[in-house]
Write a protein that holds these residues in place. Structure first.
Motif, PDB file in Angstrom:
ATOM      1  N   VAL A  44      28.388  89.122 -67.403  1.00  0.00           N
ATOM      2  CA  VAL A  44      27.158  89.411 -68.145  1.00  0.00           C
ATOM      3  C   VAL A  44      27.227  88.697 -69.495  1.00  0.00           C
ATOM      4  CG1 VAL A  44      25.713  91.217 -69.140  1.00  0.00           C
ATOM      5  CG2 VAL A  44      26.972  91.645 -67.011  1.00  0.00           C
ATOM      6  N   PRO A  45      26.269  87.811 -69.817  1.00  0.00           N
ATOM      7  CA  PRO A  45      26.355  87.001 -71.049  1.00  0.00           C
ATOM      8  C   PRO A  45      26.451  87.813 -72.328  1.00  0.00           C
ATOM      9  CG  PRO A  45      24.670  86.126 -69.578  1.00  0.00           C
ATOM     10  CD  PRO A  45      25.100  87.444 -68.995  1.00  0.00           C
ATOM     11  N   THR A  46      25.832  89.011 -72.357  1.00  0.00           N
ATOM     12  CA  THR A  46      25.850  89.803 -73.591  1.00  0.00           C
ATOM     13  C   THR A  46      27.061  90.723 -73.708  1.00  0.00           C
ATOM     14  OG1 THR A  46      24.409  91.426 -72.511  1.00  0.00           O
ATOM     15  CG2 THR A  46      23.346  89.747 -73.882  1.00  0.00           C
ATOM     16  N   ASP A  47      27.926  90.741 -72.699  1.00  0.00           N
ATOM     17  CA  ASP A  47      29.157  91.532 -72.781  1.00  0.00           C
ATOM     18  C   ASP A  47      30.219  90.772 -73.564  1.00  0.00           C
ATOM     19  OD1 ASP A  47      28.133  93.634 -71.383  1.00  0.00           O
ATOM     20  OD2 ASP A  47      29.131  93.162 -69.487  1.00  0.00           O
ATOM     21  N   MET A  48      30.934  91.479 -74.446  1.00  0.00           N
ATOM     22  CA  MET A  48      31.990  90.859 -75.241  1.00  0.00           C
ATOM     23  C   MET A  48      33.179  91.806 -75.345  1.00  0.00           C
ATOM     24  SD  MET A  48      29.680  89.412 -78.393  1.00  0.00           S
ATOM     25  CE  MET A  48      27.926  89.135 -78.085  1.00  0.00           C
ATOM     26  N   ALA A  49      34.357  91.234 -75.315  1.00  0.00           N
ATOM     27  CA  ALA A  49      35.584  92.018 -75.495  1.00  0.00           C
ATOM     28  C   ALA A  49      36.380  91.412 -76.638  1.00  0.00           C
ATOM     29  CB  ALA A  49      36.409  92.019 -74.207  1.00  0.00           C
ATOM     30  N   ILE A  50      37.197  92.238 -77.268  1.00  0.00           N
ATOM     31  CA  ILE A  50      38.046  91.773 -78.365  1.00  0.00           C
ATOM     32  C   ILE A  50      39.480  91.705 -77.871  1.00  0.00           C
ATOM     33  CG2 ILE A  50      38.885  92.246 -80.689  1.00  0.00           C
ATOM     34  CD1 ILE A  50      36.317  93.815 -81.188  1.00  0.00           C
ATOM     35  N   PHE A  67      27.344 101.229 -92.128  1.00  0.00           N
ATOM     36  CA  PHE A  67      27.897 100.455 -91.024  1.00  0.00           C
ATOM     37  C   PHE A  67      28.807 101.303 -90.146  1.00  0.00           C
ATOM     38  CE2 PHE A  67      26.999  97.323 -94.347  1.00  0.00           C
ATOM     39  CZ  PHE A  67      26.220  96.423 -93.631  1.00  0.00           C
ATOM     40  N   GLY A  68      28.776 101.010 -88.875  1.00  0.00           N
ATOM     41  CA  GLY A  68      29.683 101.615 -87.924  1.00  0.00           C
ATOM     42  C   GLY A  68      30.521 100.535 -87.267  1.00  0.00           C
ATOM     43  N   TYR A  69      31.520 100.946 -86.507  1.00  0.00           N
ATOM     44  CA  TYR A  69      32.468  99.997 -85.933  1.00  0.00           C
ATOM     45  C   TYR A  69      32.784 100.411 -84.495  1.00  0.00           C
ATOM     46  CZ  TYR A  69      32.842  99.256 -90.926  1.00  0.00           C
ATOM     47  OH  TYR A  69      32.531  99.029 -92.233  1.00  0.00           O
ATOM     48  N   THR A  70      32.836  99.441 -83.621  1.00  0.00           N
ATOM     49  CA  THR A  70      33.114  99.742 -82.223  1.00  0.00           C
ATOM     50  C   THR A  70      33.861  98.596 -81.560  1.00  0.00           C
ATOM     51  OG1 THR A  70      32.087 100.328 -80.095  1.00  0.00           O
ATOM     52  CG2 THR A  70      30.893  98.774 -81.468  1.00  0.00           C
ATOM     53  N   ARG A  71      34.648  98.938 -80.558  1.00  0.00           N
ATOM     54  CA  ARG A  71      35.294  97.918 -79.733  1.00  0.00           C
ATOM     55  C   ARG A  71      34.615  97.815 -78.370  1.00  0.00           C
ATOM     56  NH1 ARG A  71      40.369  95.722 -81.164  1.00  0.00           N
ATOM     57  NH2 ARG A  71      40.771  95.324 -78.947  1.00  0.00           N
ATOM     58  N   SER A  72      33.606  98.648 -78.154  1.00  0.00           N
ATOM     59  CA  SER A  72      32.857  98.598 -76.908  1.00  0.00           C
ATOM     60  C   SER A  72      31.801  97.501 -77.012  1.00  0.00           C
ATOM     61  CB  SER A  72      32.199  99.948 -76.621  1.00  0.00           C
ATOM     62  OG  SER A  72      31.401  99.875 -75.460  1.00  0.00           O
ATOM     63  N   GLY A  73      32.017  96.412 -76.297  1.00  0.00           N
ATOM     64  CA  GLY A  73      31.118  95.258 -76.391  1.00  0.00           C
ATOM     65  C   GLY A  73      30.094  95.195 -75.283  1.00  0.00           C
ATOM     66  N   LEU A 316      36.192  86.354 -89.894  1.00  0.00           N
ATOM     67  CA  LEU A 316      35.776  85.510 -88.789  1.00  0.00           C
ATOM     68  C   LEU A 316      36.724  85.733 -87.620  1.00  0.00           C
ATOM     69  CD1 LEU A 316      34.951  82.175 -90.656  1.00  0.00           C
ATOM     70  CD2 LEU A 316      33.406  84.028 -90.036  1.00  0.00           C
ATOM     71  N   ALA A 317      36.179  85.863 -86.442  1.00  0.00           N
ATOM     72  CA  ALA A 317      37.010  86.088 -85.257  1.00  0.00           C
ATOM     73  C   ALA A 317      38.025  84.969 -85.109  1.00  0.00           C
ATOM     74  CB  ALA A 317      36.132  86.169 -84.006  1.00  0.00           C
ATOM     75  N   GLY A 318      39.270  85.361 -84.837  1.00  0.00           N
ATOM     76  CA  GLY A 318      40.328  84.372 -84.659  1.00  0.00           C
ATOM     77  C   GLY A 318      40.972  83.910 -85.945  1.00  0.00           C
ATOM     78  N   SER A 319      40.636  84.544 -87.077  1.00  0.00           N
ATOM     79  CA  SER A 319      41.237  84.130 -88.349  1.00  0.00           C
ATOM     80  C   SER A 319      41.556  85.352 -89.191  1.00  0.00           C
ATOM     81  CB  SER A 319      40.286  83.195 -89.122  1.00  0.00           C
ATOM     82  OG  SER A 319      39.121  83.892 -89.523  1.00  0.00           O
ATOM     83  N   GLY A 320      42.533  85.208 -90.085  1.00  0.00           N
ATOM     84  CA  GLY A 320      42.855  86.269 -91.026  1.00  0.00           C
ATOM     85  C   GLY A 320      43.414  87.527 -90.402  1.00  0.00           C
ATOM     86  N   GLY A 321      43.948  87.443 -89.190  1.00  0.00           N
ATOM     87  CA  GLY A 321      44.475  88.625 -88.524  1.00  0.00           C
ATOM     88  C   GLY A 321      43.514  89.272 -87.559  1.00  0.00           C
ATOM     89  N   ALA A 322      42.262  88.818 -87.533  1.00  0.00           N
ATOM     90  CA  ALA A 322      41.292  89.363 -86.582  1.00  0.00           C
ATOM     91  C   ALA A 322      41.514  88.738 -85.212  1.00  0.00           C
ATOM     92  CB  ALA A 322      39.871  89.096 -87.062  1.00  0.00           C
ATOM     93  N   GLY A 323      41.213  89.498 -84.170  1.00  0.00           N
ATOM     94  CA  GLY A 323      41.372  89.001 -82.811  1.00  0.00           C
ATOM     95  C   GLY A 323      40.283  87.997 -82.439  1.00  0.00           C
ATOM     96  N   GLU A 324      40.339  87.550 -81.199  1.00  0.00           N
ATOM     97  CA  GLU A 324      39.332  86.628 -80.680  1.00  0.00           C
ATOM     98  C   GLU A 324      38.360  87.377 -79.782  1.00  0.00           C
ATOM     99  OE1 GLU A 324      41.469  83.533 -78.694  1.00  0.00           O
ATOM    100  OE2 GLU A 324      41.875  82.447 -80.566  1.00  0.00           O
ATOM    101  N   ILE A 325      37.166  86.805 -79.626  1.00  0.00           N
ATOM    102  CA  ILE A 325      36.145  87.405 -78.778  1.00  0.00           C
ATOM    103  C   ILE A 325      36.175  86.726 -77.406  1.00  0.00           C
ATOM    104  CG2 ILE A 325      33.659  87.690 -78.447  1.00  0.00           C
ATOM    105  CD1 ILE A 325      33.383  88.054 -81.433  1.00  0.00           C
ATOM    106  N   VAL A 326      36.188  87.529 -76.369  1.00  0.00           N
ATOM    107  CA  VAL A 326      36.171  87.031 -74.995  1.00  0.00           C
ATOM    108  C   VAL A 326      34.779  87.297 -74.431  1.00  0.00           C
ATOM    109  CG1 VAL A 326      37.250  87.106 -72.725  1.00  0.00           C
ATOM    110  CG2 VAL A 326      38.609  87.580 -74.776  1.00  0.00           C
ATOM    111  N   SER A 327      34.044  86.252 -74.106  1.00  0.00           N
ATOM    112  CA  SER A 327      32.665  86.408 -73.643  1.00  0.00           C
ATOM    113  C   SER A 327      32.614  86.854 -72.189  1.00  0.00           C
ATOM    114  CB  SER A 327      31.904  85.093 -73.809  1.00  0.00           C
ATOM    115  OG  SER A 327      32.475  84.090 -72.991  1.00  0.00           O
ATOM    116  N   GLU A 328      31.485  87.457 -71.834  1.00  0.00           N
ATOM    117  CA  GLU A 328      31.223  87.913 -70.464  1.00  0.00           C
ATOM    118  C   GLU A 328      32.353  88.804 -69.948  1.00  0.00           C
ATOM    119  OE1 GLU A 328      30.155  84.751 -67.845  1.00  0.00           O
ATOM    120  OE2 GLU A 328      28.632  83.938 -69.172  1.00  0.00           O
ATOM    121  N   SER A 329      32.871  89.633 -70.842  1.00  0.00           N
ATOM    122  CA  SER A 329      33.988  90.518 -70.488  1.00  0.00           C
ATOM    123  C   SER A 329      33.869  91.818 -71.253  1.00  0.00           C
ATOM    124  CB  SER A 329      35.334  89.856 -70.809  1.00  0.00           C
ATOM    125  OG  SER A 329      35.481  88.629 -70.133  1.00  0.00           O
ATOM    126  N   LEU A 330      34.566  92.833 -70.765  1.00  0.00           N
ATOM    127  CA  LEU A 330      34.641  94.115 -71.453  1.00  0.00           C
ATOM    128  C   LEU A 330      36.088  94.573 -71.508  1.00  0.00           C
ATOM    129  CD1 LEU A 330      31.606  96.102 -69.961  1.00  0.00           C
ATOM    130  CD2 LEU A 330      31.777  95.063 -72.228  1.00  0.00           C
TER     131      LEU A 330
END
Length: 372
Positions: A44-50, A67-73, A316-330
């Motif tokens: 699914v194009p709008t699904d994202m995982a960290i 602001f709120g925060y979630t890992r559910s993409g 920014l994703a992938g920098s400064g200790g933040a993880g990367e975003i994986v598209s079309e995944s949960l």
């Protein structure tokens, strides 16, 4: 997310004795928010995982800095094209304007990520690359009768095609120099003519690094922006043999319909068009916390920062200790069923053993009482 059950003393002040005080202990559920779940492909194009640390930043209502925060993409688009969580919160991102993006995002840069429902886009041509072998034994070749022609469509800012003809002719057959004239199809006057010189091995002599690269101005109609096109003739040769094209390429595109989105591992959300153009629109940042396990669960899968968790830092994703975003995944659940079953069996055995101990003590106590 998996939660741990901890126990806390709720007696105010210091205990005055070692006597048991029933009801003075409460259970506190502490979530393991920072535990990584297994990433599962959904398509699914709008699904994202960290993959790694961080949370997506969301907002309950536009214009409200809560602001709120979630890992559910598991995101969806509403009727306006806004990207939202299943609970309805708006996903936040940094707009990329004309290819310029924020390198150090702040909360003030964030806005609702919006995917247009119906958009047309064209890409003007800014570069044309042409390379060919020009027969070294061709002799004198006149531009008006030259059989050596390469044609390519270039596009203005409105996506209108302009057919360009590259006509090769000899400038000096004695030295092996050639000319290339660029015409718009149907025009009698060339837009520009350039000299090409070759060495004794038939290779193109490169242009001086400080010289202005060959450029033409594409004639455009009403409403279109002026279109400057840089030309490249790298790879052109003047060897014995027949005329042959080896490169004919340009980077423009006609108008195309929006067909979908693509999200890179760095969080860049690009709009994909039917003409092959990919246009970056937003960059989705991730927020990290000093103690993510101290976040407070607000609703559904959305957390709020607390004093103990510390303030969220958008990265920014992938920098400064933040993880990367994986598209079309949960990201899957962090609950390990095997581990939970094992813990349950251990707890059950401990309870059973304790119950037997208490039962034995009670029987010994009754026996002792009867003896008295």
């Amino acid at each position: 997310f998996r939660s741990r059950s901890n126990f806390s003393d709720i007696i105010a002040g210091e205990a005055q004795s070692f006597h048991n005080a029933p009801g003075t202990v409460s259970m506190i559920a502490k979530p393991d928010v920072d535990r990584q779940g297994q990433i599962q492909k959904t398509g699914v194009p709008t699904d994202m995982a960290i993959s790694g640390d961080g949370f997506f930043i969301v907002r309950d209502r536009p214009g409200i800095d809560d602001f709120g925060y979630t890992r559910s993409g598991s995101f969806v688009t509403d009727s306006q094209g806004n990207l939202r969580t299943r609970e309805g919160a708006y996903v936040q991102g940094v707009a990329i304007i004309e290819g310029i993006e924020t390198t150090a995002p702040s909360y003030g840069d964030l806005k609702n990520v919006r995917v247009p429902q119906s958009t047309l886009s064209a890409a003007p041509t800014t570069r044309v690359a042409v390379a060919a072998n020009l027969p070294s034994g061709a002799g004198t070749v006149d531009a008006e009768t030259s059989p050596y022609v390469a044609s390519v469509d270039a596009y203005d800012s409105l996506g209108k095609p302009h057919q360009l003809d590259f006509v090769w002719s000899t400038a000096d057959s004695g030295t092996g120099a050639w000319n290339v004239s660029v015409f718009e199809r149907g025009a009698e006057t060339a837009l520009a003519t350039f000299d090409l010189n070759f060495d004794a091995e038939g290779r193109l002599i490169p242009q001086d690094a400080e010289a202005t690269p060959p450029t033409i101005e594409l004639p455009v109609g009403t409403g279109a922006d002026t279109c400057a096109i840089t030309l490249s003739f790298d790879g052109t040769t003047a060897l014995s043999g027949r005329y042959s094209l080896s490169t004919l390429d340009q980077n423009g595109a006609p108008a195309g319909q929006l067909v979908g989105i693509d999200v890179g591992s760095d969080g860049v959300l690009s709009l994909e068009f039917s003409n092959g153009v990919s246009r970056p629109a937003y960059r989705i940042p991730l927020a990290t916390f000093p103690d993510p396990d101290a976040l407070s669960l607000s609703s559904g899968s959305v957390y709020r920062e607390t004093v103990k968790s510390g303030s969220g830092l958008p990265l920014l994703a992938g920098s400064g200790g933040a993880g990367e975003i994986v598209s079309e995944s949960l990201e899957g659940s962090t609950v390990d069923i095997a581990e939970e079953m094992t813990d349950m069996l251990i707890t059950q055995n401990a309870y059973s053993t304790s119950a037997k101990v208490i039962n034995t003590i009670d029987k010994r106590s009754e026996e002792h009482t009867s003896e008295l």
